[in-house]
Design a protein around this motif. Structure first.
Motif, mmCIF file in Angstrom:
data_model
loop_
_atom_site.group_PDB
_atom_site.id
_atom_site.type_symbol
_atom_site.label_atom_id
_atom_site.label_comp_id
_atom_site.label_asym_id
_atom_site.label_seq_id
_atom_site.Cartn_x
_atom_site.Cartn_y
_atom_site.Cartn_z
ATOM 1 N N THR A 146 -4.326 0.648 -9.458
ATOM 2 C CA THR A 146 -3.847 -0.706 -9.189
ATOM 3 C C THR A 146 -4.940 -1.527 -8.513
ATOM 4 O OG1 THR A 146 -1.995 -1.944 -8.256
ATOM 5 C CG2 THR A 146 -2.823 -0.136 -6.919
ATOM 6 N N SER A 147 -4.669 -2.810 -8.315
ATOM 7 C CA SER A 147 -5.671 -3.705 -7.731
ATOM 8 C C SER A 147 -5.592 -3.708 -6.206
ATOM 9 C CB SER A 147 -5.454 -5.135 -8.238
ATOM 10 O OG SER A 147 -4.241 -5.649 -7.705
ATOM 11 N N ARG A 148 -6.697 -4.120 -5.600
ATOM 12 C CA ARG A 148 -6.768 -4.234 -4.143
ATOM 13 C C ARG A 148 -5.690 -5.194 -3.630
ATOM 14 N NH1 ARG A 148 -10.920 -3.519 -0.353
ATOM 15 N NH2 ARG A 148 -10.646 -4.811 1.501
ATOM 16 N N GLU A 149 -5.509 -6.279 -4.360
ATOM 17 C CA GLU A 149 -4.541 -7.316 -3.977
ATOM 18 C C GLU A 149 -3.116 -6.734 -3.900
ATOM 19 O OE1 GLU A 149 -3.262 -11.816 -5.450
ATOM 20 O OE2 GLU A 149 -4.026 -10.372 -6.894
ATOM 21 N N LEU A 150 -2.746 -5.931 -4.911
ATOM 22 C CA LEU A 150 -1.409 -5.338 -4.936
ATOM 23 C C LEU A 150 -1.229 -4.314 -3.825
ATOM 24 C CD1 LEU A 150 -0.652 -4.949 -8.764
ATOM 25 C CD2 LEU A 150 0.567 -6.379 -7.135
ATOM 26 N N VAL A 151 -2.296 -3.578 -3.516
ATOM 27 C CA VAL A 151 -2.221 -2.594 -2.420
ATOM 28 C C VAL A 151 -1.982 -3.329 -1.100
ATOM 29 C CG1 VAL A 151 -3.414 -0.757 -1.148
ATOM 30 C CG2 VAL A 151 -3.732 -0.958 -3.614
ATOM 31 N N LEU A 152 -2.736 -4.405 -0.873
ATOM 32 C CA LEU A 152 -2.590 -5.186 0.367
ATOM 33 C C LEU A 152 -1.185 -5.776 0.475
ATOM 34 C CD1 LEU A 152 -6.075 -6.925 0.490
ATOM 35 C CD2 LEU A 152 -5.165 -5.386 2.234
ATOM 36 N N GLN A 153 -0.649 -6.192 -0.664
ATOM 37 C CA GLN A 153 0.713 -6.744 -0.713
ATOM 38 C C GLN A 153 1.710 -5.682 -0.239
ATOM 39 O OE1 GLN A 153 2.643 -7.975 -4.585
ATOM 40 N NE2 GLN A 153 1.463 -9.820 -4.144
ATOM 41 N N ARG A 154 1.541 -4.462 -0.735
ATOM 42 C CA ARG A 154 2.443 -3.366 -0.360
ATOM 43 C C ARG A 154 2.262 -2.986 1.107
ATOM 44 N NH1 ARG A 154 1.878 1.001 -5.099
ATOM 45 N NH2 ARG A 154 3.419 2.142 -3.873
ATOM 46 N N MET A 155 1.016 -3.006 1.569
ATOM 47 C CA MET A 155 0.741 -2.696 2.979
ATOM 48 C C MET A 155 1.422 -3.722 3.885
ATOM 49 S SD MET A 155 -3.268 -1.538 2.758
ATOM 50 C CE MET A 155 -3.621 -1.103 4.429
ATOM 51 N N ASN A 156 1.365 -4.975 3.475
ATOM 52 C CA ASN A 156 1.947 -6.059 4.289
ATOM 53 C C ASN A 156 3.470 -6.022 4.329
ATOM 54 O OD1 ASN A 156 -0.576 -7.036 4.963
ATOM 55 N ND2 ASN A 156 -0.674 -8.458 3.243
ATOM 56 N N SER A 157 4.081 -5.299 3.373
ATOM 57 C CA SER A 157 5.552 -5.211 3.361
ATOM 58 C C SER A 157 6.045 -4.096 4.295
ATOM 59 C CB SER A 157 6.071 -4.970 1.938
ATOM 60 O OG SER A 157 5.845 -3.632 1.542
ATOM 61 N N GLN A 158 5.092 -3.290 4.801
ATOM 62 C CA GLN A 158 5.454 -2.178 5.693
ATOM 63 C C GLN A 158 5.118 -2.522 7.145
ATOM 64 O OE1 GLN A 158 3.121 1.132 4.157
ATOM 65 N NE2 GLN A 158 4.740 1.706 2.721
ATOM 66 N N TRP A 159 5.635 -1.697 8.047
ATOM 67 C CA TRP A 159 5.256 -1.818 9.456
ATOM 68 C C TRP A 159 3.762 -1.549 9.596
ATOM 69 C CZ3 TRP A 159 8.655 0.251 13.983
ATOM 70 C CH2 TRP A 159 9.907 -0.375 13.956
ATOM 71 N N THR A 160 3.163 -2.054 10.662
ATOM 72 C CA THR A 160 1.755 -1.770 10.951
ATOM 73 C C THR A 160 1.671 -0.516 11.832
ATOM 74 O OG1 THR A 160 1.768 -3.054 12.993
ATOM 75 C CG2 THR A 160 1.224 -4.250 10.960
ATOM 76 N N ASP A 161 0.467 0.069 11.901
ATOM 77 C CA ASP A 161 0.261 1.217 12.801
ATOM 78 C C ASP A 161 0.562 0.814 14.243
ATOM 79 O OD1 ASP A 161 -0.452 2.857 10.725
ATOM 80 O OD2 ASP A 161 -2.612 2.557 10.976
ATOM 81 N N GLY A 162 0.246 -0.433 14.572
ATOM 82 C CA GLY A 162 0.501 -0.944 15.920
ATOM 83 C C GLY A 162 1.984 -0.952 16.272
ATOM 84 N N GLN A 163 2.829 -1.079 15.257
ATOM 85 C CA GLN A 163 4.285 -1.024 15.482
ATOM 86 C C GLN A 163 4.774 0.423 15.523
ATOM 87 O OE1 GLN A 163 4.908 -3.756 12.053
ATOM 88 N NE2 GLN A 163 6.497 -4.689 13.296
ATOM 89 N N ARG A 164 4.174 1.281 14.689
ATOM 90 C CA ARG A 164 4.640 2.674 14.578
ATOM 91 C C ARG A 164 4.228 3.538 15.766
ATOM 92 N NH1 ARG A 164 2.103 2.171 9.459
ATOM 93 N NH2 ARG A 164 3.575 1.616 7.820
ATOM 94 N N ILE A 165 2.968 3.405 16.179
ATOM 95 C CA ILE A 165 2.402 4.324 17.182
ATOM 96 C C ILE A 165 3.197 4.381 18.492
ATOM 97 C CG2 ILE A 165 0.352 4.749 18.636
ATOM 98 C CD1 ILE A 165 -1.342 3.969 16.114
ATOM 99 N N PRO A 166 3.603 3.246 19.085
ATOM 100 C CA PRO A 166 4.344 3.339 20.356
ATOM 101 C C PRO A 166 5.663 4.109 20.251
ATOM 102 C CG PRO A 166 3.630 1.081 19.930
ATOM 103 C CD PRO A 166 3.401 1.845 18.676
ATOM 104 N N LEU A 167 6.208 4.207 19.039
ATOM 105 C CA LEU A 167 7.479 4.900 18.847
ATOM 106 C C LEU A 167 7.287 6.347 18.371
ATOM 107 C CD1 LEU A 167 9.422 2.007 17.056
ATOM 108 C CD2 LEU A 167 9.777 2.793 19.403
ATOM 109 N N SER A 168 6.023 6.786 18.304
ATOM 110 C CA SER A 168 5.711 8.126 17.787
ATOM 111 C C SER A 168 5.395 9.103 18.910
ATOM 112 C CB SER A 168 4.521 8.054 16.830
ATOM 113 O OG SER A 168 4.776 7.124 15.800
#
Length: 198
Positions: A146-168
Motif C-alpha cells: 500500500t501507499s505511505r499516504e494510506l498507512v498514515l491515514q490508518r495510523m491517524n485513526s488509531q491511538w498514539t503511543d503517547g496515549q497508550r503508554i501511560p495506561l500500559s
C-alpha cells in the motif's frame, strides 16, 4: 483463575511478531483481529453489516473488507457503528476460548484497538509494542503493498503511543527484533514471579 495479558500497539509496530515470541514460550495467544475476521463470516454479522453500511459492501455473500475499510477508516462514527456489531461477537468467541485455557496461568489477548475498544479494562496487565514511525510505515507498505499516504491515514485513526503508554504495564520497543525478544523474556520472568506471589 487465568489472567489476561493485553498486547497492543499501533499498526506496523510488530505486535504479531511479539505475540509469536510469547507463543514460543508456551503462552496461549488469542488474536482478536483474526477472530474479528472469522466473526465477520457469520451470516448474522454479514446481514447486520449490510443493514448498516449498505448491500454494496457485500459481494457473493461475503463482506468486501476493502470496501468496508474505505468507509470506516476515515470516519470515526462509522467505525464505531462497525465495532458495535463486531465487538460483542468477538467477546463471546473469546469468552468461550478462555474457558478452554483455564489450566494456563495466563493468556495473551492481542488486539490493535485494545484501548480504543475499552477491552484493556478487562485485562490484568497490558503490554504496548512501540516502534519508530518510519519503521512502522515501511513494514506496513511492504506487508500490505500500500501507499505511505494510506498507512498514515490508518495510523491517524488509531491511538498514539503517547496515549497508550501511560495506561500500559510494560512497553516493548520493537525496532530491533533481538532486543525485543530479550524484553519478552524479561516480562515473562516478571509474570512468573508475580504468579508465585500469594
Amino acid at each position: 483463575m487465568t489472567k489476561i495479558i493485553g498486547l497492543t500497539g499501533g499498526i506496523g509496530s510488530g505486535k504479531s511478531t511479539i505475540a509469536t515470541y510469547f507463543k514460543e514460550a508456551g503462552v496461549p495467544i488469542y488474536l482478536a483481529d483474526d477472530a474479528g475476521k472469522k466473526v465477520m463470516q457469520n451470516p448474522d454479522i454479514i446481514a447486520a453489516v449490510a443493514d448498516v453500511f449498505g448491500s454494496g459492501v457485500v459481494e457473493n455473500g461475503i463482506i468486501n473488507r476493502q470496501k468496508l475499510a474505505s468507509i470506516v477508516f476515515n470516519e470515526s462514527q462509522q467505525l464505531q457503528k462497525l465495532n458495535r456489531i463486531v465487538h460483542p461477537a468477538v467477546k463471546k468467541h473469546f469468552d468461550n476460548w478462555l474457558l478452554e485455557q483455564k489450566h494456563f496461568p495466563y493468556v495473551l489477548y492481542e488486539a490493535a484497538i485494545l484501548f480504543e475498544s475499552g477491552k484493556y479494562k478487562e485485562c490484568d496487565c497490558v503490554i504496548t509494542v512501540i516502534a519508530s514511525t518510519e519503521a512502522r510505515i515501511a513494514r506496513v507498505m511492504q506487508r500490505d503493498q500500500t501507499s505511505r499516504e494510506l498507512v498514515l491515514q490508518r495510523m491517524n485513526s488509531q491511538w498514539t503511543d503517547g496515549q497508550r503508554i501511560p495506561l500500559s504495564d510494560f512497553v516493548i520497543e520493537n525496532d530491533d527484533l533481538e532486543l525485543a525478544k530479550a524484553q519478552v523474556t524479561k516480562i515473562l520472568k516478571i509474570l512468573e514471579i508475580k504468579q508465585k506471589q500469594p
